[in-house]
Write an enzyme that holds these catalytic residues in place. Structure first.
Site, PDB file in Angstrom:
ATOM      1  N   HIS A 167       2.650 -27.649 -35.484  1.00  0.00           N
ATOM      2  CA  HIS A 167       3.992 -27.269 -35.052  1.00  0.00           C
ATOM      3  C   HIS A 167       4.306 -25.810 -35.354  1.00  0.00           C
ATOM      4  O   HIS A 167       5.262 -25.260 -34.797  1.00  0.00           O
ATOM      5  CB  HIS A 167       5.037 -28.168 -35.720  1.00  0.00           C
ATOM      6  CG  HIS A 167       5.044 -29.571 -35.197  1.00  0.00           C
ATOM      7  ND1 HIS A 167       4.226 -30.565 -35.709  1.00  0.00           N
ATOM      8  CD2 HIS A 167       5.752 -30.153 -34.205  1.00  0.00           C
ATOM      9  CE1 HIS A 167       4.446 -31.693 -35.059  1.00  0.00           C
ATOM     10  NE2 HIS A 167       5.363 -31.475 -34.137  1.00  0.00           N
ATOM     11  N   GLY A 168       3.561 -25.186 -36.239  1.00  0.00           N
ATOM     12  CA  GLY A 168       3.810 -23.780 -36.528  1.00  0.00           C
ATOM     13  C   GLY A 168       3.240 -23.380 -37.882  1.00  0.00           C
ATOM     14  O   GLY A 168       3.112 -24.213 -38.788  1.00  0.00           O
TER      15      GLY A 168
END
Length: 271
Positions: free
Chosen positions: A142-143
């Site tokens: 997701h990051g």
């Protein structure tokens, strides 16, 4: 591929449901509760808890609404995309939650990360390490932010601790929502401040009644398994196809008319 009338009606139902989730529920909660509170920080316990649950509904309605729209429009083109959500907030355990939430990603993590590492065919400790590592990688997907890594880590730890145990719908729902704070926070410091606010006294926020109604409606949608026919009965409407089209068009117009000004960006577009 040739479409039958039932496919067209089903596509219409999915599109209507997706618009309801995104344009109405997710947008109103984002603009009136979640974003305003996160911009300045929750002013006490009540705001923190309400915003946490509102964000849990927002992210479900935002992402599952997008999925409903994609599946519905794809069906109109003759493509059958896999289901991506199945009443995730009705899950009785974290393992069940991940079988119901973002199902395509969960299957990818299971088939290409968890199982190749050895899955559950080893000792309890190794199985737990496989779960934790797989969920940490899911968080990192997701990051590149410590909030996502720790969010995945904690999900992995809870999965390892409760792998074969049903902790109940309420405990699962609360655990998932508490971890959404890490997912929503821009950094760890903000997340810790938010958790601290959840234990700090404060006045009850004066949100309009419709905000609470939309939160309850979103929770209801997140706990009801999708069916082949969600809104309209096929046997009734197949004899009245033009009435079905008129009603569908009217419903879409009403949804756009009720939607707040502007559209909050899709949360998962950033991933």
């Amino acid at each position: 591929p040739t479409l039958c009338s039932k496919d067209i009606m089903r596509a219409g139902e999915l599109i209507l449901l997706g618009l309801l989730k995104k344009l109405i529920i997710a947008n109103y909660l984002a603009q009136n509760v979640v974003d305003p509170i996160w911009q300045v920080g929750p002013q006490g316990m009540w705001e923190a808890w309400i915003a946490m649950f509102a964000y849990g509904i927002q992210i479900f309605c935002d992402f599952s609404g997008y999925s409903d729209l994609a599946i519905g429009f794809a069906l109109l083109l003759g493509y059958r995309l896999p289901q991506n959500f199945s009443a995730p907030y009705a899950a009785k355990s974290l393992a069940e939650f991940w079988r119901r939430w973002h199902m395509t990603l969960s299957r990818f993590i299971r088939d290409y990360i968890y199982i190749p590492m050895g899955g559950s065919h080893h000792s309890t400790v190794r199985t737990a390490s496989h779960l934790i590592l797989a969920m940490m990688l899911a968080g990192l997907w997701h990051g590149a932010n410590w909030t996502f890594v720790i969010w995945g880590l904690l999900h992995g730890v809870l999965l390892a601790l409760t792998r074969s145990t049903h902790i109940g719908v309420l405990a699962t729902y609360l655990s998932v929502n508490l971890l959404w704070i890490l997912f929503r926070a821009p950094d760890l410091s903000t997340a810790f401040d938010y958790y601290a606010a959840m234990l700090t006294a404060g006045n009850f926020p004066n949100f309009p009644l419709y905000i609470y109604a939309l939160t309850i409606l979103g929770a209801f949608l997140a706990m009801i398994p999708p069916k082949d026919s969600v809104i309209y009965g096929y046997d009734f409407w197949k004899k009245r196809p033009y009435a079905h089209l008129w009603l569908t068009g009217l419903t879409i117009w009403v949804l756009f008319a009720l939607a707040p000004p502007g559209v909050a960006p899709f949360i998962y577009f950033q991933f």
